[in-house]
Design a protein around this motif. Structure first.
Motif, PDB file in Angstrom:
ATOM      1  N   GLU A   9       3.175  14.373 -13.834  1.00 53.29           N
ATOM      2  CA  GLU A   9       2.186  15.089 -14.654  1.00 53.29           C
ATOM      3  C   GLU A   9       2.399  16.593 -14.549  1.00 53.29           C
ATOM      4  OE1 GLU A   9      -1.820  13.870 -13.812  1.00 53.29           O
ATOM      5  OE2 GLU A   9      -1.387  11.777 -14.290  1.00 53.29           O
ATOM      6  N   ASP A  10       2.719  17.074 -13.345  1.00 51.45           N
ATOM      7  CA  ASP A  10       3.011  18.502 -13.167  1.00 51.45           C
ATOM      8  C   ASP A  10       4.222  18.918 -13.993  1.00 51.45           C
ATOM      9  OD1 ASP A  10       0.898  18.666 -11.402  1.00 51.45           O
ATOM     10  OD2 ASP A  10       2.165  18.659  -9.595  1.00 51.45           O
ATOM     11  N   VAL A  11       5.247  18.083 -14.008  1.00 54.68           N
ATOM     12  CA  VAL A  11       6.460  18.384 -14.785  1.00 54.68           C
ATOM     13  C   VAL A  11       6.136  18.386 -16.276  1.00 54.68           C
ATOM     14  CG1 VAL A  11       8.751  17.512 -15.427  1.00 54.68           C
ATOM     15  CG2 VAL A  11       8.059  17.550 -13.019  1.00 54.68           C
ATOM     16  N   ARG A  22       0.840  -1.196   0.000  1.00 54.49           N
ATOM     17  CA  ARG A  22       0.000   0.000   0.000  1.00 54.49           C
ATOM     18  C   ARG A  22       0.874   1.245   0.000  1.00 54.49           C
ATOM     19  NH1 ARG A  22      -3.981   1.077  -2.265  1.00 54.49           N
ATOM     20  NH2 ARG A  22      -4.844  -0.869  -1.518  1.00 54.49           N
ATOM     21  N   GLY A  23       1.954   1.223   0.774  1.00 57.50           N
ATOM     22  CA  GLY A  23       2.898   2.340   0.784  1.00 57.50           C
ATOM     23  C   GLY A  23       3.528   2.549  -0.585  1.00 57.50           C
ATOM     24  N   LEU A  24       3.865   1.447  -1.260  1.00 58.87           N
ATOM     25  CA  LEU A  24       4.425   1.565  -2.613  1.00 58.87           C
ATOM     26  C   LEU A  24       3.406   2.156  -3.575  1.00 58.87           C
ATOM     27  CD1 LEU A  24       6.392  -1.791  -3.042  1.00 58.87           C
ATOM     28  CD2 LEU A  24       7.321   0.485  -2.582  1.00 58.87           C
ATOM     29  N   TYR A  25       2.151   1.706  -3.482  1.00 59.30           N
ATOM     30  CA  TYR A  25       1.108   2.243  -4.363  1.00 59.30           C
ATOM     31  C   TYR A  25       0.919   3.739  -4.124  1.00 59.30           C
ATOM     32  CZ  TYR A  25      -0.138  -2.735  -4.773  1.00 59.30           C
ATOM     33  OH  TYR A  25      -0.116  -4.095  -4.955  1.00 59.30           O
ATOM     34  N   ASP A  26       0.924   4.135  -2.862  1.00 55.07           N
ATOM     35  CA  ASP A  26       0.765   5.551  -2.533  1.00 55.07           C
ATOM     36  C   ASP A  26       1.947   6.366  -3.049  1.00 55.07           C
ATOM     37  OD1 ASP A  26      -1.619   4.933  -1.300  1.00 55.07           O
ATOM     38  OD2 ASP A  26      -0.826   5.082   0.749  1.00 55.07           O
ATOM     39  N   ALA A  27       3.154   5.833  -2.915  1.00 55.02           N
ATOM     40  CA  ALA A  27       4.344   6.531  -3.414  1.00 55.02           C
ATOM     41  C   ALA A  27       4.289   6.640  -4.937  1.00 55.02           C
ATOM     42  CB  ALA A  27       5.612   5.797  -2.978  1.00 55.02           C
ATOM     43  N   GLN A  28       3.869   5.569  -5.598  1.00 56.26           N
ATOM     44  CA  GLN A  28       3.757   5.586  -7.056  1.00 56.26           C
ATOM     45  C   GLN A  28       2.723   6.625  -7.506  1.00 56.26           C
ATOM     46  OE1 GLN A  28       2.268   1.962  -8.873  1.00 56.26           O
ATOM     47  NE2 GLN A  28       3.655   2.252 -10.601  1.00 56.26           N
ATOM     48  N   SER A  29       1.618   6.707  -6.817  1.00 55.06           N
ATOM     49  CA  SER A  29       0.578   7.680  -7.142  1.00 55.06           C
ATOM     50  C   SER A  29       1.094   9.108  -6.967  1.00 55.06           C
ATOM     51  CB  SER A  29      -0.646   7.441  -6.259  1.00 55.06           C
ATOM     52  OG  SER A  29      -1.632   8.400  -6.514  1.00 55.06           O
ATOM     53  N   ALA A  30       1.808   9.355  -5.874  1.00 57.20           N
ATOM     54  CA  ALA A  30       2.369  10.688  -5.631  1.00 57.20           C
ATOM     55  C   ALA A  30       3.388  11.046  -6.707  1.00 57.20           C
ATOM     56  CB  ALA A  30       3.011  10.750  -4.247  1.00 57.20           C
ATOM     57  N   LEU A  31       4.227  10.083  -7.074  1.00 52.06           N
ATOM     58  CA  LEU A  31       5.232  10.326  -8.112  1.00 52.06           C
ATOM     59  C   LEU A  31       4.569  10.600  -9.458  1.00 52.06           C
ATOM     60  CD1 LEU A  31       8.191  10.445  -8.973  1.00 52.06           C
ATOM     61  CD2 LEU A  31       8.108   7.973  -9.312  1.00 52.06           C
ATOM     62  N   ASN A  32       3.528   9.843  -9.792  1.00 53.60           N
ATOM     63  CA  ASN A  32       2.819  10.071 -11.059  1.00 53.60           C
ATOM     64  C   ASN A  32       2.201  11.467 -11.107  1.00 53.60           C
ATOM     65  OD1 ASN A  32       3.426   7.617 -12.237  1.00 53.60           O
ATOM     66  ND2 ASN A  32       1.582   6.624 -11.473  1.00 53.60           N
ATOM     67  N   ALA A  33       1.656  11.924  -9.994  1.00 56.47           N
ATOM     68  CA  ALA A  33       1.075  13.264  -9.944  1.00 56.47           C
ATOM     69  C   ALA A  33       2.150  14.317 -10.181  1.00 56.47           C
ATOM     70  CB  ALA A  33       0.385  13.490  -8.604  1.00 56.47           C
ATOM     71  N   LYS A  34       3.313  14.144  -9.570  1.00 59.83           N
ATOM     72  CA  LYS A  34       4.412  15.102  -9.761  1.00 59.83           C
ATOM     73  C   LYS A  34       4.916  15.067 -11.205  1.00 59.83           C
ATOM     74  CE  LYS A  34       4.539  16.768  -5.664  1.00 59.83           C
ATOM     75  NZ  LYS A  34       4.078  18.128  -5.433  1.00 59.83           N
ATOM     76  N   ASP A  66       3.278  19.045 -17.656  1.00 61.56           N
ATOM     77  CA  ASP A  66       2.516  20.265 -17.931  1.00 61.56           C
ATOM     78  C   ASP A  66       3.438  21.480 -17.991  1.00 61.56           C
ATOM     79  OD1 ASP A  66       0.149  18.851 -18.022  1.00 61.56           O
ATOM     80  OD2 ASP A  66      -0.454  19.377 -15.974  1.00 61.56           O
ATOM     81  N   ALA A  67       4.390  21.562 -17.093  1.00 60.87           N
ATOM     82  CA  ALA A  67       5.324  22.694 -17.074  1.00 60.87           C
ATOM     83  C   ALA A  67       6.168  22.707 -18.350  1.00 60.87           C
ATOM     84  CB  ALA A  67       6.225  22.624 -15.847  1.00 60.87           C
ATOM     85  N   ILE A  68       6.597  21.552 -18.791  1.00 60.41           N
ATOM     86  CA  ILE A  68       7.386  21.475 -20.031  1.00 60.41           C
ATOM     87  C   ILE A  68       6.524  21.873 -21.228  1.00 60.41           C
ATOM     88  CG2 ILE A  68       8.541  19.879 -21.618  1.00 60.41           C
ATOM     89  CD1 ILE A  68       9.557  18.383 -19.111  1.00 60.41           C
ATOM     90  N   TYR A  69       5.295  21.414 -21.262  1.00 61.72           N
ATOM     91  CA  TYR A  69       4.393  21.768 -22.349  1.00 61.72           C
ATOM     92  C   TYR A  69       4.183  23.271 -22.409  1.00 61.72           C
ATOM     93  CZ  TYR A  69       0.253  21.906 -25.308  1.00 61.72           C
ATOM     94  OH  TYR A  69      -0.642  22.182 -26.322  1.00 61.72           O
ATOM     95  N   GLN A  70       4.072  23.917 -21.268  1.00 62.14           N
ATOM     96  CA  GLN A  70       3.871  25.369 -21.224  1.00 62.14           C
ATOM     97  C   GLN A  70       5.091  26.128 -21.737  1.00 62.14           C
ATOM     98  OE1 GLN A  70       2.625  26.372 -17.253  1.00 62.14           O
ATOM     99  NE2 GLN A  70       0.702  25.267 -17.448  1.00 62.14           N
ATOM    100  N   LEU A  71       6.260  25.517 -21.688  1.00 59.05           N
ATOM    101  CA  LEU A  71       7.481  26.154 -22.184  1.00 59.05           C
ATOM    102  C   LEU A  71       7.612  26.061 -23.705  1.00 59.05           C
ATOM    103  CD1 LEU A  71      10.058  24.886 -19.545  1.00 59.05           C
ATOM    104  CD2 LEU A  71       9.088  27.187 -19.725  1.00 59.05           C
ATOM    105  N   GLU A  72       6.853  25.164 -24.295  1.00 50.75           N
ATOM    106  CA  GLU A  72       6.969  24.922 -25.723  1.00 50.75           C
ATOM    107  C   GLU A  72       6.619  26.190 -26.513  1.00 50.75           C
ATOM    108  OE1 GLU A  72       4.799  22.020 -28.920  1.00 50.75           O
ATOM    109  OE2 GLU A  72       5.316  21.165 -26.956  1.00 50.75           O
ATOM    110  N   GLN A  73       7.426  26.474 -27.526  1.00 50.86           N
ATOM    111  CA  GLN A  73       7.220  27.626 -28.402  1.00 50.86           C
ATOM    112  C   GLN A  73       6.436  27.191 -29.645  1.00 50.86           C
ATOM    113  OE1 GLN A  73       8.417  30.831 -27.731  1.00 50.86           O
ATOM    114  NE2 GLN A  73       8.878  29.948 -25.720  1.00 50.86           N
ATOM    115  N   HIS A  74       5.614  28.071 -30.132  1.00 44.05           N
ATOM    116  CA  HIS A  74       4.832  27.774 -31.322  1.00 44.05           C
ATOM    117  C   HIS A  74       5.752  27.704 -32.538  1.00 44.05           C
ATOM    118  CE1 HIS A  74       1.622  27.678 -34.222  1.00 44.05           C
ATOM    119  NE2 HIS A  74       2.196  28.695 -34.873  1.00 44.05           N
ATOM    120  N   THR A  75       5.580  26.659 -33.329  1.00 48.89           N
ATOM    121  CA  THR A  75       6.303  26.519 -34.604  1.00 48.89           C
ATOM    122  C   THR A  75       5.329  25.946 -35.619  1.00 48.89           C
ATOM    123  OG1 THR A  75       7.026  24.254 -34.193  1.00 48.89           O
ATOM    124  CG2 THR A  75       8.477  25.999 -33.408  1.00 48.89           C
ATOM    125  N   ASP A  76       5.777  25.858 -36.862  1.00 52.26           N
ATOM    126  CA  ASP A  76       4.952  25.265 -37.898  1.00 52.26           C
ATOM    127  C   ASP A  76       5.045  23.748 -37.912  1.00 52.26           C
ATOM    128  OD1 ASP A  76       4.049  27.735 -38.754  1.00 52.26           O
ATOM    129  OD2 ASP A  76       5.727  28.008 -40.142  1.00 52.26           O
TER     130      ASP A  76
END
Length: 84
Positions: free
Chosen positions: A67-69, A53-65, A71-81
Motif C-alpha cells: 500500500e505504501d508503494v 499465524r506467522g504467515l498471516y502476520d507476514a502477509q499483513s506486513a507485506l500488504n501494508a508495504k 501511494d508513492a507511485i500515485y504521488q508520482l503521477e503527473q496530471h494529464t487530460d
C-alpha cells in the motif's frame, strides 16, 4: 506444507528449554526423551497453528508495504487530460 524439522543443535536447545520450564514452573523433572517426545507432539499438533499465524502476520506486513508503494507511485503521477 513441508514438515518443519529442527537441526540437532536446535532440538537440543528446545529440549533444554522444556526441561527448564518443567523444573522452574512446575517443580518437576522431565528427562530428555520425554522432553523430545513432548516437543514432537507440540510440533505435530500445534505447530501448524503458529506457522500459519506467522504467515498471516507476514502477509499483513507485506500488504501494508505494498500500500505504501502504491501511494508513492500515485504521488508520482503527473496530471494529464486522460481519465483513468
Amino acid at each position: 506444507m513441508s514438515t518443519i524439522a529442527f537441526s540437532k543443535d536446535e532440538t537440543a536447545l528446545l529440549v533444554r528449554k522444556i526441561q527448564l520450564y518443567f523444573s522452574q514452573e512446575l517443580s518437576q523433572q522431565i528427562g530428555q526423551f520425554d522432553a523430545e517426545f513432548l516437543l514432537d507432539f507440540f510440533s505435530k499438533e500445534v505447530g501448524a497453528y503458529y506457522y500459519n499465524r506467522g504467515l498471516y502476520d507476514a502477509q499483513s506486513a507485506l500488504n501494508a508495504k505494498l500500500e505504501d508503494v502504491q501511494d508513492a507511485i500515485y504521488q508520482l503521477e503527473q496530471h494529464t487530460d486522460f481519465k483513468r
